[in-house]
Design a protein around this motif. Structure first.
Motif, PDB file in Angstrom:
ATOM      1  N   LYS A  51      60.803  27.319  67.306  1.00 44.53           N
ATOM      2  CA  LYS A  51      59.575  27.556  68.049  1.00 44.53           C
ATOM      3  C   LYS A  51      58.371  27.482  67.545  1.00 44.53           C
ATOM      4  CE  LYS A  51      61.827  29.902  71.906  1.00 44.53           C
ATOM      5  NZ  LYS A  51      61.935  31.105  72.634  1.00 44.53           N
ATOM      6  N   LEU A  52      58.480  27.517  65.966  1.00 42.33           N
ATOM      7  CA  LEU A  52      57.211  27.656  65.057  1.00 42.33           C
ATOM      8  C   LEU A  52      56.864  26.326  64.638  1.00 42.33           C
ATOM      9  CD1 LEU A  52      58.104  30.274  62.516  1.00 42.33           C
ATOM     10  CD2 LEU A  52      56.242  30.402  64.142  1.00 42.33           C
ATOM     11  N   ARG A  53      55.627  26.134  64.764  1.00 44.13           N
ATOM     12  CA  ARG A  53      54.670  24.800  64.352  1.00 44.13           C
ATOM     13  C   ARG A  53      54.510  25.325  62.908  1.00 44.13           C
ATOM     14  NH1 ARG A  53      54.500  19.834  65.065  1.00 44.13           N
ATOM     15  NH2 ARG A  53      54.795  20.179  67.332  1.00 44.13           N
ATOM     16  N   MET A  54      54.784  24.467  61.780  1.00 40.91           N
ATOM     17  CA  MET A  54      54.885  24.666  60.540  1.00 40.91           C
ATOM     18  C   MET A  54      53.790  23.611  59.908  1.00 40.91           C
ATOM     19  SD  MET A  54      56.589  27.338  60.012  1.00 40.91           S
ATOM     20  CE  MET A  54      57.332  27.594  58.184  1.00 40.91           C
ATOM     21  N   VAL A  55      52.864  24.159  58.886  1.00 40.05           N
ATOM     22  CA  VAL A  55      52.017  23.193  58.053  1.00 40.05           C
ATOM     23  C   VAL A  55      53.088  22.388  57.240  1.00 40.05           C
ATOM     24  CG1 VAL A  55      50.154  22.613  56.655  1.00 40.05           C
ATOM     25  CG2 VAL A  55      49.971  24.403  58.298  1.00 40.05           C
ATOM     26  N   ASN A  56      53.101  21.049  57.186  1.00 42.24           N
ATOM     27  CA  ASN A  56      53.967  20.264  56.210  1.00 42.24           C
ATOM     28  C   ASN A  56      53.206  20.078  54.822  1.00 42.24           C
ATOM     29  OD1 ASN A  56      55.216  18.276  54.580  1.00 42.24           O
ATOM     30  ND2 ASN A  56      56.464  17.585  56.544  1.00 42.24           N
ATOM     31  N   THR A  57      53.324  20.895  53.965  1.00 39.94           N
ATOM     32  CA  THR A  57      52.469  20.980  52.582  1.00 39.94           C
ATOM     33  C   THR A  57      52.957  19.580  51.761  1.00 39.94           C
ATOM     34  OG1 THR A  57      53.674  22.586  51.753  1.00 39.94           O
ATOM     35  CG2 THR A  57      51.737  23.047  52.609  1.00 39.94           C
ATOM     36  N   VAL A  58      54.166  19.361  51.938  1.00 39.87           N
ATOM     37  CA  VAL A  58      54.517  18.073  51.221  1.00 39.87           C
ATOM     38  C   VAL A  58      53.931  16.707  51.680  1.00 39.87           C
ATOM     39  CG1 VAL A  58      56.484  16.551  50.904  1.00 39.87           C
ATOM     40  CG2 VAL A  58      56.883  19.043  50.832  1.00 39.87           C
ATOM     41  N   LEU A  59      53.562  16.632  53.117  1.00 37.04           N
ATOM     42  CA  LEU A  59      53.137  15.334  53.335  1.00 37.04           C
ATOM     43  C   LEU A  59      51.269  15.603  53.011  1.00 37.04           C
ATOM     44  CD1 LEU A  59      54.278  14.588  56.783  1.00 37.04           C
ATOM     45  CD2 LEU A  59      54.542  13.048  54.947  1.00 37.04           C
ATOM     46  N   LEU A  60      50.980  16.775  53.278  1.00 38.71           N
ATOM     47  CA  LEU A  60      49.561  17.103  52.779  1.00 38.71           C
ATOM     48  C   LEU A  60      49.301  16.775  51.355  1.00 38.71           C
ATOM     49  CD1 LEU A  60      46.690  18.121  53.377  1.00 38.71           C
ATOM     50  CD2 LEU A  60      47.401  20.498  53.129  1.00 38.71           C
ATOM     51  N   ARG A  61      50.058  17.308  50.531  1.00 35.97           N
ATOM     52  CA  ARG A  61      49.985  16.974  49.102  1.00 35.97           C
ATOM     53  C   ARG A  61      49.963  15.386  48.819  1.00 35.97           C
ATOM     54  NH1 ARG A  61      54.377  19.498  47.485  1.00 35.97           N
ATOM     55  NH2 ARG A  61      53.193  21.484  47.589  1.00 35.97           N
ATOM     56  N   SER A  62      51.028  14.793  49.485  1.00 35.14           N
ATOM     57  CA  SER A  62      51.112  13.203  49.326  1.00 35.14           C
ATOM     58  C   SER A  62      49.929  12.359  49.609  1.00 35.14           C
ATOM     59  CB  SER A  62      52.066  12.843  49.909  1.00 35.14           C
ATOM     60  OG  SER A  62      52.334  11.464  49.945  1.00 35.14           O
ATOM     61  N   TRP A  63      49.281  13.063  50.884  1.00 34.17           N
ATOM     62  CA  TRP A  63      47.857  12.390  51.557  1.00 34.17           C
ATOM     63  C   TRP A  63      46.806  12.788  50.485  1.00 34.17           C
ATOM     64  CZ3 TRP A  63      43.274  14.671  53.174  1.00 34.17           C
ATOM     65  CH2 TRP A  63      42.524  13.600  53.808  1.00 34.17           C
ATOM     66  N   LEU A  64      46.690  14.116  49.915  1.00 33.38           N
ATOM     67  CA  LEU A  64      45.638  14.182  49.065  1.00 33.38           C
ATOM     68  C   LEU A  64      45.788  13.390  47.796  1.00 33.38           C
ATOM     69  CD1 LEU A  64      45.663  18.114  49.635  1.00 33.38           C
ATOM     70  CD2 LEU A  64      43.948  16.445  50.026  1.00 33.38           C
ATOM     71  N   LEU A  65      46.876  13.311  47.149  1.00 29.98           N
ATOM     72  CA  LEU A  65      47.302  12.397  46.048  1.00 29.98           C
ATOM     73  C   LEU A  65      46.932  10.968  46.260  1.00 29.98           C
ATOM     74  CD1 LEU A  65      50.394  13.970  44.634  1.00 29.98           C
ATOM     75  CD2 LEU A  65      48.267  14.033  43.533  1.00 29.98           C
ATOM     76  N   GLU A  66      46.947  10.398  47.406  1.00 28.64           N
ATOM     77  CA  GLU A  66      46.692   9.045  47.843  1.00 28.64           C
ATOM     78  C   GLU A  66      45.125   8.759  47.788  1.00 28.64           C
ATOM     79  OE1 GLU A  66      48.394   7.888  51.693  1.00 28.64           O
ATOM     80  OE2 GLU A  66      50.331   8.164  50.919  1.00 28.64           O
TER      81      GLU A  66
END
Length: 71
Positions: A51-66
């Motif tokens: 039931k929890l919505r979680m921030v996906n920091t792996v995808l965020l990190r990948s996007w920031l590196l791009e």
């Protein structure tokens, strides 16, 4: 506050693949309401665990590196 104004050193936390919206907001100095709005607008990548919505920091990190490479 805009996503671009966040401190990059706080965004890139090693070993943390997902975290609650509340935890992410607290660590990055934004209100929970702002973080929640970013998640539901798709600004912050997220996933649902039970039931929890979680921030996906792996995808965020990948996007920031791009962004680093294209800026």
């Amino acid at each position: 506050m805009e996503l671009e104004e966040l401190d990059p050193t706080k965004l890139l936390v090693p070993g943390r693949d997902v975290e609650t919206i509340e935890s992410w907001a607290d660590r990055n100095g934004v209100t929970i309401g702002t973080a929640r709005a970013w998640v539901y607008r798709g600004v912050l990548p997220s996933l649902k665990l039970g039931k929890l919505r979680m921030v996906n920091t792996v995808l965020l990190r990948s996007w920031l590196l791009e962004q680093e490479w294209t800026a």
